[in-house]
Design a protein around this motif. Structure first.
Motif: not given
Length: 393
Positions: A209, A320-321, A323-324, A328, A341, A344-345, A348, A370
């Motif tokens: 991050t 999820l992708s 949002t990531f 990011l 971020f 969310t990481l 994941v 988020v």
């Protein structure tokens, strides 16, 4: 109940004209649509295996207590005026109470106190199992015979997951004393849960991050250049080291790793051969080989493939992708986006070690944050508040 009450407040705000649907970002709409698709896929799976009306109703209620929350909390964060400082201080207070009662938890296994104190009568409303309503002081690790703590989570790795999430939230507290108290409390949970993934996540997510947030700084690239050069020189040795660390990671709790791997293999084989598109509709317990644990448990993707098929896995993977990637890209623009971020990481990473939907009631503050971060990226939103953009770390 909190998730659906917040959803009701969102509906009331829009119905009364105090909020507009236009402020809901497309990414949150994607979450809502994907989680609604989960319900339709669930019904299709039940129909394919003729599971009956009663089982379908029960599974639909389960969806409302799990997957639906993963969309409703971001919606609440995007629409309602929820102050970031309130959530952060609440998390730090939870860390304070953790430190206060921690000595009692640590003494319990050595003082001969029972592992389980009681099971709440709220279990009558239904749930995945009594462990979600139990007050458990500690558990004894099979094979090792050593105590392990899970605090307010249904099992120890789940406590580690929540601890990691709350460490990053507590790090945003502006008051130094509260920040130290919050971080210390949840680091204690992460360590005492003895969750390998929790310690790995803390060590990995923080530097990633930090690097992403400063990717446009020239000095970072100058620092990375020698590292890339060394990787090129010692690439073979590094690969061997990573493989050794991976083996040590699995060997640290060999029985757990064996069961997880077997659950994954069973889930994949039965999904591919029996229910490719819509899954089996319900969770099934595995054989004695996996200690009768539910097939696909301890892994969101295996669990989705088994219960909801390929379409169910896509219903999580797509939002999820998106949002990531969004967070990011915008992590360098503000503290709230950077924090979201990181959260969310963590989700994941833990999607490969836990079933996210079944633990949404524990990490819901992260989902609210988020949603708030995604709303601040929306063009129709006013400029983010100074509170959200005042970075601490």
């Amino acid at each position: 109940m909190i998730g659906w009450l917040l959803a009701g407040m969102v509906f009331a705000e829009i119905y009364l004209g105090r909020k507009s649907l236009a402020i809901v970002p497309s990414s949150v709409w994607l979450w809502l649509g994907s989680m609604a698709a989960m319900l339709v896929i669930l019904w299709a799976g039940h129909a394919n295996f003729s599971l009956g009306t009663a089982q379908t109703v029960k599974s639909s209620i389960g969806w409302a207590k799990g997957w639906a929350l993963i969309a409703l909390f971001p919606l609440a964060g995007a629409v309602l005026d929820i102050r970031l400082s309130v959530i952060i201080r609440a998390v730090c207070r939870l860390g304070m109470w953790t430190l206060i009662i921690l000595p009692f938890f640590l003494i319990a296994p050595f003082a001969g106190l029972p592992e389980m104190l009681w099971v709440s009568p709220l279990k009558a409303v239904g749930g995945p199992g009594p462990e979600y309503f139990a007050t458990i002081l500690y558990t004894i690790e099979p094979g090792a015979g050593t105590p392990r703590w899970q605090f307010f989570a249904p099992w120890s790795p789940a406590a580690g997951m929540v601890a990691v999430i709350y460490v990053f939230i507590a790090a945003q507290e502006k008051d130094l004393v509260w920040r130290i108290v919050g971080i210390t409390g949840f680091l204690a949970i992460a360590v005492l849960s003895q969750s390998r993934l929790a310690l790995l996540a803390i060590a990995l997510v923080a530097p990633v991050t930090l690097a992403i947030a400063r990717v446009d700084r020239g000095w970072l690239w100058w620092l990375m250049a020698p590292a890339v050069f060394m990787i090129g020189l010692f690439g073979t040795e590094l690969i061997a080291l990573i493989e050794q660390l991976s083996n040590d990671f699995s060997a640290a709790r060999a029985d757990s790793s064996r069961v997880r791997a077997a659950l994954g293999r069973i889930a994949l084989e039965r999904w591919e051969n029996e229910a490719f598109w819509f899954g089996h509709g319900v969770v099934e317990n595995g054989p004695h080989l996996v200690e009768y644990m539910p097939i696909g448990s301890h892994h969101s993707w295996y669990g989705l493939l088994f219960v909801k098929g390929l379409l169910g896995a896509l219903a999580l993977a797509v939002p999820l992708s998106v949002t990531f990637i969004l967070l990011l890209w915008h992590a360098r623009h503000g503290a709230l986006q950077r924090l979201s971020f990181a959260l969310t990481l963590v989700l994941v990473l833990y999607s490969f070690g836990e079933n996210l939907e079944i633990l949404a009631y524990l990490f819901w503050p992260a989902l609210v944050l988020v949603g708030k971060a995604l709303a601040d990226l929306h063009p129709s939103r006013r400029n983010p508040s100074s509170e959200d953009q005042d970075p601490v770390a």
